[in-house]
Structure formats: structure tokens, C-alpha cells
Design a protein around this motif. Structure first.
Motif, PDB file in Angstrom:
ATOM      1  N   HIS A 102      36.392  23.029  38.640  1.00 33.06           N
ATOM      2  CA  HIS A 102      37.600  24.276  39.527  1.00 33.06           C
ATOM      3  C   HIS A 102      36.358  24.970  40.533  1.00 33.06           C
ATOM      4  CE1 HIS A 102      40.881  26.467  40.206  1.00 33.06           C
ATOM      5  NE2 HIS A 102      40.124  27.720  39.899  1.00 33.06           N
ATOM      6  N   ILE A 103      35.453  25.083  40.299  1.00 28.82           N
ATOM      7  CA  ILE A 103      34.342  25.501  40.961  1.00 28.82           C
ATOM      8  C   ILE A 103      34.078  25.097  41.975  1.00 28.82           C
ATOM      9  CG2 ILE A 103      31.995  27.085  41.573  1.00 28.82           C
ATOM     10  CD1 ILE A 103      32.338  27.904  38.520  1.00 28.82           C
ATOM     11  N   ALA A 104      33.523  23.400  41.596  1.00 25.29           N
ATOM     12  CA  ALA A 104      33.282  22.363  42.779  1.00 25.29           C
ATOM     13  C   ALA A 104      34.183  22.065  43.909  1.00 25.29           C
ATOM     14  CB  ALA A 104      32.948  20.991  41.529  1.00 25.29           C
ATOM     15  N   GLU A 105      35.771  22.058  43.082  1.00 27.76           N
ATOM     16  CA  GLU A 105      36.804  21.857  43.875  1.00 27.76           C
ATOM     17  C   GLU A 105      36.826  23.514  44.948  1.00 27.76           C
ATOM     18  OE1 GLU A 105      40.174  20.899  41.872  1.00 27.76           O
ATOM     19  OE2 GLU A 105      39.758  19.482  41.040  1.00 27.76           O
ATOM     20  N   GLN A 106      37.077  24.880  44.690  1.00 23.94           N
ATOM     21  CA  GLN A 106      37.348  25.931  45.324  1.00 23.94           C
ATOM     22  C   GLN A 106      36.115  26.003  45.927  1.00 23.94           C
ATOM     23  OE1 GLN A 106      40.252  27.308  45.467  1.00 23.94           O
ATOM     24  NE2 GLN A 106      40.811  24.869  44.246  1.00 23.94           N
ATOM     25  N   GLU A 107      34.827  26.155  45.391  1.00 18.18           N
ATOM     26  CA  GLU A 107      33.409  25.993  46.345  1.00 18.18           C
ATOM     27  C   GLU A 107      33.175  27.604  46.161  1.00 18.18           C
ATOM     28  OE1 GLU A 107      33.425  25.637  50.199  1.00 18.18           O
ATOM     29  OE2 GLU A 107      33.364  23.297  49.941  1.00 18.18           O
ATOM     30  N   GLN A 108      34.551  28.744  46.033  1.00 16.01           N
ATOM     31  CA  GLN A 108      33.918  29.815  45.876  1.00 16.01           C
ATOM     32  C   GLN A 108      35.506  30.280  45.207  1.00 16.01           C
ATOM     33  OE1 GLN A 108      32.643  32.332  48.701  1.00 16.01           O
ATOM     34  NE2 GLN A 108      30.529  31.428  48.476  1.00 16.01           N
ATOM     35  N   LEU A 109      35.871  30.920  44.292  1.00 17.00           N
ATOM     36  CA  LEU A 109      36.534  31.607  43.919  1.00 17.00           C
ATOM     37  C   LEU A 109      36.941  32.730  44.011  1.00 17.00           C
ATOM     38  CD1 LEU A 109      36.023  30.659  40.167  1.00 17.00           C
ATOM     39  CD2 LEU A 109      37.049  29.445  42.020  1.00 17.00           C
ATOM     40  N   SER A 110      38.719  33.329  44.059  1.00 13.72           N
ATOM     41  CA  SER A 110      38.653  34.658  44.619  1.00 13.72           C
ATOM     42  C   SER A 110      38.031  35.822  43.805  1.00 13.72           C
ATOM     43  CB  SER A 110      40.192  34.632  44.853  1.00 13.72           C
ATOM     44  OG  SER A 110      40.878  34.964  43.623  1.00 13.72           O
ATOM     45  N   VAL A 111      37.524  36.650  44.243  1.00 15.39           N
ATOM     46  CA  VAL A 111      37.254  37.944  43.059  1.00 15.39           C
ATOM     47  C   VAL A 111      38.069  37.838  41.618  1.00 15.39           C
ATOM     48  CG1 VAL A 111      36.681  40.457  42.577  1.00 15.39           C
ATOM     49  CG2 VAL A 111      36.212  38.797  45.302  1.00 15.39           C
ATOM     50  N   SER A 112      39.714  38.107  42.231  1.00 14.89           N
ATOM     51  CA  SER A 112      40.271  38.402  41.120  1.00 14.89           C
ATOM     52  C   SER A 112      40.180  37.309  40.534  1.00 14.89           C
ATOM     53  CB  SER A 112      41.615  38.136  41.388  1.00 14.89           C
ATOM     54  OG  SER A 112      42.589  38.486  40.618  1.00 14.89           O
ATOM     55  N   GLU A 113      41.004  36.207  40.606  1.00 15.80           N
ATOM     56  CA  GLU A 113      40.596  34.811  39.494  1.00 15.80           C
ATOM     57  C   GLU A 113      38.992  35.253  38.483  1.00 15.80           C
ATOM     58  OE1 GLU A 113      41.097  29.895  39.502  1.00 15.80           O
ATOM     59  OE2 GLU A 113      41.390  30.872  41.277  1.00 15.80           O
ATOM     60  N   ALA A 114      38.267  35.155  40.007  1.00 14.99           N
ATOM     61  CA  ALA A 114      36.450  34.808  38.737  1.00 14.99           C
ATOM     62  C   ALA A 114      36.621  36.148  37.933  1.00 14.99           C
ATOM     63  CB  ALA A 114      35.790  35.493  39.988  1.00 14.99           C
ATOM     64  N   ILE A 272      35.493  46.951  32.200  1.00 11.69           N
ATOM     65  CA  ILE A 272      35.181  46.803  33.486  1.00 11.69           C
ATOM     66  C   ILE A 272      36.089  45.331  34.688  1.00 11.69           C
ATOM     67  CG2 ILE A 272      33.468  47.512  34.615  1.00 11.69           C
ATOM     68  CD1 ILE A 272      31.908  48.395  32.811  1.00 11.69           C
ATOM     69  N   LEU A 273      35.893  44.482  33.984  1.00 15.17           N
ATOM     70  CA  LEU A 273      36.207  43.553  34.782  1.00 15.17           C
ATOM     71  C   LEU A 273      37.941  43.498  35.427  1.00 15.17           C
ATOM     72  CD1 LEU A 273      34.640  40.631  32.688  1.00 15.17           C
ATOM     73  CD2 LEU A 273      33.618  40.935  35.153  1.00 15.17           C
ATOM     74  N   THR A 274      38.532  44.083  34.463  1.00 17.52           N
ATOM     75  CA  THR A 274      40.139  44.416  34.340  1.00 17.52           C
ATOM     76  C   THR A 274      40.707  44.199  35.103  1.00 17.52           C
ATOM     77  OG1 THR A 274      40.510  46.225  32.462  1.00 17.52           O
ATOM     78  CG2 THR A 274      40.939  43.944  32.167  1.00 17.52           C
ATOM     79  N   SER A 275      40.025  45.496  35.774  1.00 15.97           N
ATOM     80  CA  SER A 275      39.916  46.536  36.589  1.00 15.97           C
ATOM     81  C   SER A 275      40.260  45.537  38.705  1.00 15.97           C
ATOM     82  CB  SER A 275      39.234  47.478  36.995  1.00 15.97           C
ATOM     83  OG  SER A 275      37.763  47.243  37.468  1.00 15.97           O
ATOM     84  N   PHE A 276      39.489  44.406  38.081  1.00 12.02           N
ATOM     85  CA  PHE A 276      39.352  43.724  39.966  1.00 12.02           C
ATOM     86  C   PHE A 276      40.462  42.240  39.697  1.00 12.02           C
ATOM     87  CE2 PHE A 276      35.023  45.300  38.990  1.00 12.02           C
ATOM     88  CZ  PHE A 276      35.161  46.457  40.342  1.00 12.02           C
ATOM     89  N   ILE A 277      41.040  42.753  38.193  1.00 13.78           N
ATOM     90  CA  ILE A 277      42.152  41.465  38.560  1.00 13.78           C
ATOM     91  C   ILE A 277      43.345  41.951  39.100  1.00 13.78           C
ATOM     92  CG2 ILE A 277      43.341  39.847  37.078  1.00 13.78           C
ATOM     93  CD1 ILE A 277      41.446  40.319  34.656  1.00 13.78           C
ATOM     94  N   ASP A 278      43.631  41.040  40.087  1.00 15.62           N
ATOM     95  CA  ASP A 278      44.825  42.039  41.882  1.00 15.62           C
ATOM     96  C   ASP A 278      45.259  43.305  41.312  1.00 15.62           C
ATOM     97  OD1 ASP A 278      45.424  38.972  41.534  1.00 15.62           O
ATOM     98  OD2 ASP A 278      46.839  38.423  40.469  1.00 15.62           O
ATOM     99  N   GLY A 279      44.074  43.920  42.006  1.00 20.32           N
ATOM    100  CA  GLY A 279      44.185  44.963  41.936  1.00 20.32           C
ATOM    101  C   GLY A 279      44.568  46.031  40.649  1.00 20.32           C
TER     102      GLY A 279
END
Length: 419
Positions: A102-114, A272-279
Motif C-alpha cells: 500500500h505504501i509502495a502504491e501511494q508513495e506517502q500516506l495522508s497524515v490522517s490515514e497514517a 495521541i494519534l486519534t487526534s490526527f485522524i480526520d481532525g
């Protein structure tokens, strides 16, 4: 092996999923329960003879370690068996894409998805660490993303029960378990790897999702391990300026060389991470399963079992332990002790009951549940302190409790406990 072969008189192979140096994974079908399954084989004859015993132990340990984790982010284990010269594990068939692809296909994931993927991994790690398990080989190749966005953590094949002695028995001298691109500095140095090692690997995976590459690059495995040990921690904002400062700081802490400087738990990182998932309010959310060490006590045995039958039941538990059925043996002793403790509730602890409680704590250790073992040894030591005749046994119990803390990564425990 070929499609159509039957395994264990109930599983039919349908198509190969993957192959490694010592085994194969097939998709199959369980005709008794009418469901698709994954069947993972260890091809013993393809393992070098001097490594075969170690490989078999590790394979069985993978099945038991994974089966202990009741979590939606871990494929369920259904069966363990032997087929000809091969061992096999039957597991839930997970459909989706390997995170590395998935990373290879997208190159970089969005902050929310990561953040979503990392938070779901944290949920699994919290459950594993609560069960005294550390994965030790977390990497994008061992992670799958299903079509619904759920993350599954695969391959507890090198998951170490938090037991430095056990890890040394299952590791060749001078060899560190784990994959060099994601290995924690303490693992690279050959030191015991506790839950902090998984958090470090999580940091490497999160970095790769955001940057499109692991935090360190090297020409070979030895150079890679040296970079984990000595190179400065890379700053994600140099690769992705859009990464929020708080997330960049979390990532920096996860990649700290010293385990004591990393976050204290996977649960803390998940929060901490949940606050970066789609805002913080998007539709993609990590699993919300709770982690608990609480167990429902089994029904007590008849009161007479606490008397003349105690010796026989203790012997039965030892037979189960000799067959490596540690959890079943522990449950048997728990039932015996319910009655025994009730019978002696207002008396000093009889020697036979103390012996049973020591056996039970030792079974927890053998099963890899060092948290419960340590608690059991500490509680028994406190009870034994009330009797002058039991001080030596109380001291032994405290030594065992300290050994359990050391096994869970407590580096403040004196080194002589490992002698």
C-alpha cells in the motif's frame, strides 16, 4: 502440496498465498464449519537439521501467542496440527493489502490515514503487552489493511514471551530477532526487548507511511543496525512539511534510542494519534476493544478436593505442564485453591497451600504471563511474612517477582536476578 489436498480431514487447500524459506501459507476451506481459512505450514524437511528443533518451538509458540490475543486486530487461531512431516496452523483468512504494498502504491500516506493505521496497531500492541507478549518484528510486511480500512497485525512467529531466558534459547548466539530496518537499538545490541521495542518499530512504520521510506537507509543489515544504534533521529518535517508539530514530536519520541525516553505505553500513543485522524472526528477509527487482565474464576471443586485429593490434583497439573498445557494446568490449580483458601481463610497458610500457590505462580511464568506471575509471587510473599518459619520462601517469592519485572523490561532490577 497442491490445490484440493485435505489437511486434518477437514481443511481443503484452495490456492497458495505466500511462501518463505521454511514454510508456506495457503488459503483453504474448513468443511466442518463452512468457512474460508488460512493454513500456515512449517516444512520441517526444508529447515536445516541443526535449526529444526528451534523452528518447531517457534512455530508452536506463534500459534499459542496469537491464540492468546482476543482482539479484532489479530487473526484468530482455529487449530494447530501435524500433516505428514509438516506442522500447520489454521487461522482466520484476512483479505486485504499488505501495508508495504500500500505504501509502495501511494508513495506517502495522508497524515490522517497514517495516524489511523498506527492507532489501530497501538490497540493490538496494548492487548499484546497486557498479555505479556512483545511482537519484536513489527514491520509493514507483517501488517494488512482490509477493504474496510481495518488493520490486522500478522506473524507473531518471533513474538517473544517476555522471557529473556526463553528468547535466548530460541535465538542463535549473536543473532537479534527482528528486521534490521525496523529493529530497536536495544534489540540490535542484543539486549532484552520489552514493549518499548514494539513502540520503536511502530515509530519506524509510522515514519515510512509519512515519508515513503524507513527512517534509516543502509547498504547491509549490519550497517542498518549500527544506524539504529548511533545515527541521529531523523526529523519527519524534513520529508513532510505538512506533518503537524505534535505528531512530529510523537514520532521523534517513538524513535528515541533509550527505551525510557519513549512513550510509556501503546495506549498512550493510541490516544495521541486519534487526534490526527480526520481532525479527530473522521469516519476511519481504530478498534475500541478494551484490554483487561481480569479473568472470571472457574467454579470451585467440591470441598473434599482440598483434602486428600489435593496431592492427586497437583500431580495432574504437573502432568499437564509437562505436556506444555500450562494454561489448563493453571486453571486446575486455581480451582483447587478456591476451595483451599476458603477452608483456611482465618488460619496461617498451611505448607501444602503455599506449595500450590507457588506452583500456580510458576505456571503463569511458564505460560508467559509474567504480569500475573509477579503479582502472585508478591501476594504470596506478603502472606508468608506473617510466619517466621516461612521467611526464606517469602524471600524466594520476592526474587521470582523481581525476575518477572525484569522479564517485562524493568531495567532497574539487579542483574544478578538473571544469573
Amino acid at each position: 502440496m497442491q490445490a484440493g489436498d485435505r489437511i486434518g480431514d477437514r481443511y481443503e487447500l484452495t490456492y497458495p498465498v505466500g511462501r518463505g524459506g521454511m514454510g508456506q501459507v495457503w488459503a483453504g476451506f474448513d468443511d466442518r464449519l463452512d468457512r474460508p481459512v488460512a493454513i500456515k505450514f512449517l516444512r520441517q524437511l526444508e529447515v536445516p537439521e541443526d535449526e529444526r528443533e528451534t523452528a518447531v518451538k517457534r512455530f508452536r509458540r506463534e500459534a499459542r501467542a496469537t491464540a492468546r490475543l482476543d482482539h479484532p486486530g489479530v487473526p484468530a487461531v482455529h487449530d494447530l496440527g501435524v500433516h505428514g512431516e509438516d506442522l500447520y496452523i489454521v487461522m482466520q483468512l484476512v483479505r486485504g493489502i499488505v501495508l508495504a504494498d500500500h505504501i509502495a502504491e501511494q508513495e506517502q500516506l495522508s497524515v490522517s490515514e497514517a495516524a489511523s493505521v498506527a492507532a489501530q496497531i497501538c490497540s493490538v500492541l496494548a492487548a499484546a503487552h497486557a498479555a505479556s507478549l512483545v511482537h519484536r518484528d513489527l514491520k509493514p510486511q507483517n501488517l494488512m489493511v482490509t477493504p474496510s480500512g481495518a488493520v490486522k497485525v500478522l506473524d507473531f512467529g518471533v513474538a517473544a514471551l517476555l522471557d529473556p531466558a526463553g528468547a535466548s534459547r530460541l535465538t542463535a548466539p549473536g543473532r537479534a530477532l527482528g528486521t534490521p530496518a525496523y529493529i530497536a537499538p536495544e534489540q540490535a545490541a542484543g539486549r532484552p526487548a520489552g514493549p518499548g521495542a514494539d513502540l520503536y518499530a511502530l515509530g519506524c512504520v509510522l515514519f515510512e507511511m509519512l515519508a515513503g521510506q524507513p527512517p534509516y537507509q543502509a547498504a547491509n543489515a549490519l550497517d542498518m543496525m549500527q544506524r539504529h544504534l548511533r545515527s541521529p533521529v531523523p526529523i519527519i518535517s524534513g520529508y513532510r512539511p505538512d506533518v503537524p508539530d505534535d505528531l512530529a514530536h510523537l514520532l521523534y519520541c517513538l524513535l528515541a534510542k533509550d527505551p525510557s525516553e519513549r512513550p510509556t505505553s501503546a495506549s498512550e500513543v493510541q490516544q495521541i494519534l486519534t487526534s490526527f485522524i480526520d481532525g479527530g472526528s473522521g469516519s476511519v477509527r481504530p478498534p475500541t476493544g478494551t484490554v483487561s487482565n481480569t479473568r472470571v474464576p472457574a467454579a470451585p471443586l467440591p470441598r473434599q478436593s482440598a483434602g486428600h485429593e489435593t496431592t492427586e490434583l497437583r500431580a495432574w497439573a504437573r502432568e499437564l505442564a509437562e505436556d506444555e498445557r500450562y494454561t489448563q494446568a493453571a486453571e486446575l490449580l486455581e480451582r483447587v485453591l478456591v476451595t483451599a483458601d476458603q477452608a483456611h481463610e482465618h488460619e496461617s497458610l498451611p505448607a501444602e497451600v503455599a506449595a500450590l500457590r507457588v506452583d500456580l505462580a510458576n505456571l503463569y511464568m511458564l505460560a508467559g504471563d509474567f504480569r500475573r506471575a509477579g503479582e502472585a509471587f508478591e501476594e504470596l510473599a506478603e502472606v508468608l511474612d506473617r510466619s517466621a518459619d516461612s521467611r526464606e520462601l517469602a524471600d524466594d517469592c520476592r526474587q521470582q517477582a523481581a525476575a518477572c519485572r525484569f522479564a517485562m523490561g524493568d531495567t532497574t532490577v539487579p542483574a544478578r536476578l538473571g544469573d
